[in-house]
Structures are given as structure tokens and as C-alpha cells.
Scaffold this active site. Structure first.
Site, PDB file in Angstrom:
ATOM      1  N   HIS A   1       0.979  -1.186   0.056  1.00  0.00           N
ATOM      2  CA  HIS A   1      -0.038  -0.027  -0.056  1.00  0.00           C
ATOM      3  C   HIS A   1       0.814   0.875  -0.192  1.00  0.00           C
ATOM      4  O   HIS A   1       0.195   2.309  -0.185  1.00  0.00           O
ATOM      5  CB  HIS A   1      -0.955  -0.149   1.270  1.00  0.00           C
ATOM      6  CG  HIS A   1      -0.248   0.407   2.732  1.00  0.00           C
ATOM      7  ND1 HIS A   1       0.615  -0.578   3.150  1.00  0.00           N
ATOM      8  CD2 HIS A   1      -0.279   1.436   3.262  1.00  0.00           C
ATOM      9  CE1 HIS A   1       1.000   0.133   4.344  1.00  0.00           C
ATOM     10  NE2 HIS A   1       0.509   1.367   4.114  1.00  0.00           N
TER      11      HIS A   1
HETATM   12  C1  UD1 Z   1      -2.419   5.736   5.585  1.00  0.00           C
HETATM   13  C2  UD1 Z   1      -0.906   6.177   6.438  1.00  0.00           C
HETATM   14  C3  UD1 Z   1       0.104   5.122   6.373  1.00  0.00           C
HETATM   15  C4  UD1 Z   1      -0.531   3.946   6.890  1.00  0.00           C
HETATM   16  C5  UD1 Z   1      -1.795   3.677   6.230  1.00  0.00           C
HETATM   17  C6  UD1 Z   1      -2.444   2.359   6.632  1.00  0.00           C
HETATM   18  C7  UD1 Z   1      -0.350   8.567   6.621  1.00  0.00           C
HETATM   19  C8  UD1 Z   1       0.323   9.673   5.772  1.00  0.00           C
HETATM   20  N1  UD1 Z   1      -0.423   7.474   5.644  1.00  0.00           N
HETATM   21  O1  UD1 Z   1      -2.000   5.639   4.435  1.00  0.00           O
HETATM   22  O2  UD1 Z   1       1.170   5.471   7.236  1.00  0.00           O
HETATM   23  O3  UD1 Z   1       0.575   2.727   6.650  1.00  0.00           O
HETATM   24  O4  UD1 Z   1      -2.803   4.583   6.346  1.00  0.00           O
HETATM   25  O5  UD1 Z   1      -3.568   2.066   6.093  1.00  0.00           O
HETATM   26  O6  UD1 Z   1      -0.905   8.919   7.413  1.00  0.00           O
HETATM   27  N2  UD1 Z   1      -9.604   5.197   2.047  1.00  0.00           N
HETATM   28  C9  UD1 Z   1     -10.761   4.405   2.041  1.00  0.00           C
HETATM   29  N3  UD1 Z   1     -11.328   4.220   3.094  1.00  0.00           N
HETATM   30  C10 UD1 Z   1     -10.535   4.590   4.131  1.00  0.00           C
HETATM   31  C11 UD1 Z   1      -9.636   5.404   4.239  1.00  0.00           C
HETATM   32  C12 UD1 Z   1      -9.083   5.584   3.117  1.00  0.00           C
HETATM   33  O7  UD1 Z   1     -11.170   3.976   0.950  1.00  0.00           O
HETATM   34  O8  UD1 Z   1     -11.293   4.217   5.477  1.00  0.00           O
HETATM   35  C13 UD1 Z   1      -9.011   5.502   0.490  1.00  0.00           C
HETATM   36  C14 UD1 Z   1      -9.123   6.864   0.265  1.00  0.00           C
HETATM   37  O9  UD1 Z   1      -9.559   6.894  -1.191  1.00  0.00           O
HETATM   38  C15 UD1 Z   1      -7.944   7.450   0.317  1.00  0.00           C
HETATM   39  C16 UD1 Z   1      -6.925   6.195   0.273  1.00  0.00           C
HETATM   40  O10 UD1 Z   1      -7.809   5.292   0.628  1.00  0.00           O
HETATM   41  O11 UD1 Z   1      -7.482   8.420  -0.533  1.00  0.00           O
HETATM   42  C17 UD1 Z   1      -5.583   6.532   1.023  1.00  0.00           C
HETATM   43  O12 UD1 Z   1      -5.930   6.558   2.366  1.00  0.00           O
HETATM   44  P1  UD1 Z   1      -5.036   7.590   3.067  1.00  0.00           P
HETATM   45  O13 UD1 Z   1      -5.452   7.823   4.572  1.00  0.00           O
HETATM   46  O14 UD1 Z   1      -4.773   8.896   2.577  1.00  0.00           O
HETATM   47  O15 UD1 Z   1      -3.643   6.910   3.168  1.00  0.00           O
HETATM   48  P2  UD1 Z   1      -3.248   5.431   3.313  1.00  0.00           P
HETATM   49  O16 UD1 Z   1      -2.661   4.979   2.066  1.00  0.00           O
HETATM   50  O17 UD1 Z   1      -4.229   4.583   3.886  1.00  0.00           O
END
Ligand code: UD1
Length: 416
Positions: free
Chosen positions: A255
Site C-alpha cells: 500500500h
Molecule cells: C495511511 C497512512 C500510512 C498507513 C496506512 C495504513 C499517512 C500519511 N499514511 O495511508 O502511514 O500505513 O494509512 O492503511 O497517514 N480510503 C478508503 N477508506 C478509508 C480510508 C481511506 O477507501 O477508510 C481510501 C481513500 O480513497 C484514500 C486512500 O484510501 O484516498 C488512501 O488513504 P490515506 O488515509 O490517504 O492513506 P493510506 O494509504 O491509507
């Protein structure tokens, strides 16, 4: 009178409290603590600790801390969820399975750019801090929620404790590295999981007396839930079990933006995984970020590479514990596989968790497909690295942290 941390811990034994705290003196980083005040349970008022979670990896870290704080009359724990993660599979299922109390407040910040997420959390958490007036804010890990709440608290003069402090990949292209460095610069209590983190913090000028080697709260959760996790039916559902015995299989997680955001890199990695999957079925619980990229890219994969939705904590721990091989770019999974003694190949060029390499079962293989395939074949041929459990990863890190907080954090001392 000042006492060293080890002397204070000796005092517990001397006082005959029924609490068990054992930190080998050599592991304690020579911390100098404040004056020992005797029986803290009888001190008043209660220590108000505002605990923060935001994203999935925070939840197994906060669970043992909340459980431990709830055992102490002398602590009033409050839980704030920033809402950085909000999906059932990335958040709610963890609360239910791990018995984490419902958050007192959910900031519902949701997804967005780093600046947006960080700024929204800063804005939304300040009134919560002003309302609850905690003696301490406790943050875990390295996500955007960790730095945002630490910054808001520090600007209000509230003490900050950082659990999992001092880890460094020395790679500033990782958003988490920036979060780690900044959070550690702000925190007053730095709880570390491994020796090298102590050296990193000292190099950055953090005072010795604020650094505490306590072990690993995520491994507290692993030990607490492992036997329950192994009752999961996920092995039957995925056809990995023949009556009571498990087939050989691998687990993959990917991820990191550096691995999944570019179609070419993602394609190369999955190409290597396909080669391994031709010999070993691989279960791939897909993170939403990766899911989006896969849908956009149209990359095909080997039928033995099984893509499934993100799974809850217990199912995932069950899969990890039974796997022949784990391939990952996660930080936490490097530690969990080391604690389980399961071979792990980390698909990154660096790690902020070097003890998993020097002592554990982790191998840093990078992202070159031929190296990934070669390392996996070694494991499948029986040449897996044998590791040992790092010091203090014994399931009692949260106990140590709470004891130290009860000893050291001043109560109701802040003028808002
Ligand atoms: C975040 C953390 C990362 C951690 C990871 C674990 C930061 C900078 N990054 O990254 O350190 O390893 O979480 O999962 O804080 N989304 C969903 N559902 C949710 C949340 C997010 O579908 O509940 C989707 C959204 O479209 C979002 C994408 O996932 O844009 C990425 O989520 P985001 O929280 O921005 O970063 P992660 O890659 O999850």
C-alpha cells in the site's frame, strides 16, 4: 532526589506493589526520571490522558494502552478518533474485535491530501483539547493524525507522549518519515521499541531523560489476541485448510505510495509475485489505495494470487501466523512476522525497523523483481532466515508505559 529509571522500577519491587514491571537495566537508556513520589494510585487528581487514533495501524497500538489505562483508578483515559480512516474494514472492525472503547469524539476528517488532512485535524482537534483539558496527549505511530494532534497539543502547552518514537528510515520521500521526525521533535515522553531508535533520538538532540525503552505495544496486541485469532474460519473460507491442517500459502500486502501509485512499479511488483504464485498460493488483502490503482491500471494477475478485500485484525493475524511466507511494504507487518517467527520479505529499499532484520525474520529485498523471486524461492526451498524475538517484545509494553506516565506526568498543571 533524582532516581534512574531502573532504580524507580526497583522501588516498585521494594514497595511490594502487585504490579509487575520488569525492564532490564541495560535496556533502559539510562533515563533520569523525576523525584519518586511514592504510591501514585493515591495521588489526586486523576491523570487525564487524551489518546489519539486515526488510521488502521494505530488501532492495535492503542488497544492495549486503553485496556491498561482503564485498569487504573488514577487515570482518566479519553479516546479521540480523527476519522482519517473511516471504512468498516479499516476502522470499525478493529474497535469491535479488540474491545477498544468507542471514541469520545470523532473528528470525521476523512480522506484528502496530506496538507488537507493535517490541517483539518489541527483545526478540529484544538477545540476538543480546550474542552477536555488533558494533562497529556498520547499519540502512536507515524500517520498524519499523529503529527497533527501532537502539533495542536504542543502549541497549547500540553505534554505529548509518542509511542513508537525514534524509528527512522532516513527516507524523506516517505510521508511517515516526516511525521516521525516532527512528532519526536515535539514529544516530551518518547517510548521506543528498539535500541536503534534511542540512538536516532539522541542524534536529533532529544534529551536522554525523555526516552524510555518499553517494548512494542503492537506485539502486546499480537500476544493478547493470537489464540483467539487462530480460531478464525478464514482458512476454511479461502480453502487454505484441509480439515485441521493448513496448506502452504503466502500473504501479500502492498500500500506504500512509492510501490502502488505508479502503474509501472505496481506492474513489476505484481509480475514478480505472479512468478511466486505459480508455486505457492498467495492471499492478497487489497488496501483501498491499491484497489483504486489496480482498477485504473487493468493489470492482470496469476489465478493463484488471490485478491480479497481488506480483512479485520483477527483474520489477518490468523493468516500471518499460518503463512509460509509474507511479502509486504508495511512497517507493522515486519514486526508482527518477527514476533511470530514467520519469514518476511520487505519490498522496500529501507526500513525504519532495523531490529526486524538484525534479530528477526525480516529480509529487505527491495523492489527488483529478480531479487524478490530469488528470496522467495530460498524460503520455499527451506532456506528461511531464523530469527529471535527482540528484547522486551513480551506483551507488556503498555503496562510499562502506563506506569511511567503515572510516575512522571504532572497533573492539572496547564493554564489554557
Ligand atoms: C495511511 C497512512 C500510512 C498507513 C496506512 C495504513 C499517512 C500519511 N499514511 O495511508 O502511514 O500505513 O494509512 O492503511 O497517514 N480510503 C478508503 N477508506 C478509508 C480510508 C481511506 O477507501 O477508510 C481510501 C481513500 O480513497 C484514500 C486512500 O484510501 O484516498 C488512501 O488513504 P490515506 O488515509 O490517504 O492513506 P493510506 O494509504 O491509507
Amino acid at each position: 532526589m533524582t532516581k534512574t529509571g531502573a532504580e524507580i522500577l526497583d522501588s516498585y519491587c521494594f514497595l511490594g506493589t502487585n504490579r509487575e514491571v520488569s525492564i532490564p537495566k541495560g535496556q533502559f537508556a539510562d533515563v533520569i526520571l523525576l523525584e519518586y513520589t511514592g504510591n501514585h494510585e493515591k495521588m489526586s487528581p486523576r491523570l487525564k490522558v487524551l489518546n489519539v487514533v486515526g488510521a488502521r495501524p494505530n488501532l492495535p497500538k492503542i488497544a492495549p494502552l486503553m485496556r491498561e489505562m482503564q485498569r487504573h483508578e488514577a487515570i482518566e483515559p479519553i479516546l479521540v478518533h480523527t476519522g482519517q480512516h473511516y471504512d468498516e474494514n479499516l476502522s470499525d472492525v478493529f474497535f469491535r474485535q479488540m474491545g477498544i472503547p468507542s471514541p469520545h469524539v470523532n473528528l470525521e476528517v476523512g480522506s484528502g491530501s496530506h496538507a488537507f488532512q493535517t490541517a483539518e485535524i489541527l483545526k478540529r482537534v484544538e477545540p476538543v483539547l480546550l474542552e477536555h483539558k488533558p494533562d497529556l496527549v498520547l499519540v502512536v505511530g507515524d500517520v498524519n493524525s499523529t503529527i497533527a494532534v501532537s502539533l495542536a497539543a504542543a502549541k497549547l502547552g500540553i505534554g505529548v507522549a509518542h509511542v513508537e518514537a525514534g524509528l527512522r528510515s532516513y527516507d524523506r520521500s516517505m510521508p511517515e518519515e516526516i511525521n516521525r521526525v516532527l512528532t519526536d521533535a515535539l514529544a516530551d515522553y518518547l517510548f521506543v521499541t528498539e535500541e536503534e531508535a534511542i540512538q536516532n533520538l539522541l542524534r536529533e538532540g532529544r534529551p536522554r531523560g525523555s526516552i524510555f525503552m518499553v517494548g512494542n505495544v503492537m506485539i502486546d496486541s499480537l500476544r493478547h489476541f493470537l489464540s483467539l485469532a487462530q480460531q478464525s474460519v478464514i482458512g476454511d473460507e479461502l480453502g487454505l485448510k484441509n480439515s485441521a491442517s493448513w496448506r502452504r500459502f503466502g500473504v501479500l500486502t502492498l500500500h506504500r505510495p512509492s510501490n502502488v501509485d505508479g502503474v509501472q512499479k505496481l506492474g513489476e511488483l505484481l509480475g514478480a509475485i505472479d512468478t511466486i504464485a505459480s508455486e505457492l498460493p498467495i492471499i492478497f488483502p487489497v488496501h483501498p489505495r491499491t484497489q483504486q490503482r489496480l482498477m485504473q491500471s487493468g493489470i492482470h494477475h496469476h489465478p493463484q494470487l488471490r485478491l480479497i478485500s481488506s480483512v479485520g485484525y483477527l483474520d489477518f493475524l490468523c493468516l500471518l501466523s499460518k503463512a509460509t511466507l509474507v511479502l509486504t511494504d508495511s512497517g507493522g507487518i515486519q514486526e508482527e512476522t518477527t514476533a511470530l517467527g514467520v519469514p518476511c520479505l520487505t519490498l522496500r529499499e529501507n526500513t525504519e525497523r532495523p531490529v526486524t532484520i538484525s534479530e528477526g525474520t525480516n529480509l529487505l529485498v527491495g523492489t527488483d523483481p529478480s531479487k524478490i523471486v530469488g528470496a522467495a524461492k530460498d524460503i520455499l526451498c527451506g532456506r528461511a532466515k531464523v530469527g529471535k524475538i527482540p528484547p522486551l517484545w513480551d506483551g507488556r509494553a503498555a503496562t510499562r508505559i502506563v506506569e511511567i506516565l503515572l510516575q512522571l506526568v504532572p497533573r492539572e498543571s496547564i493554564n489554557y
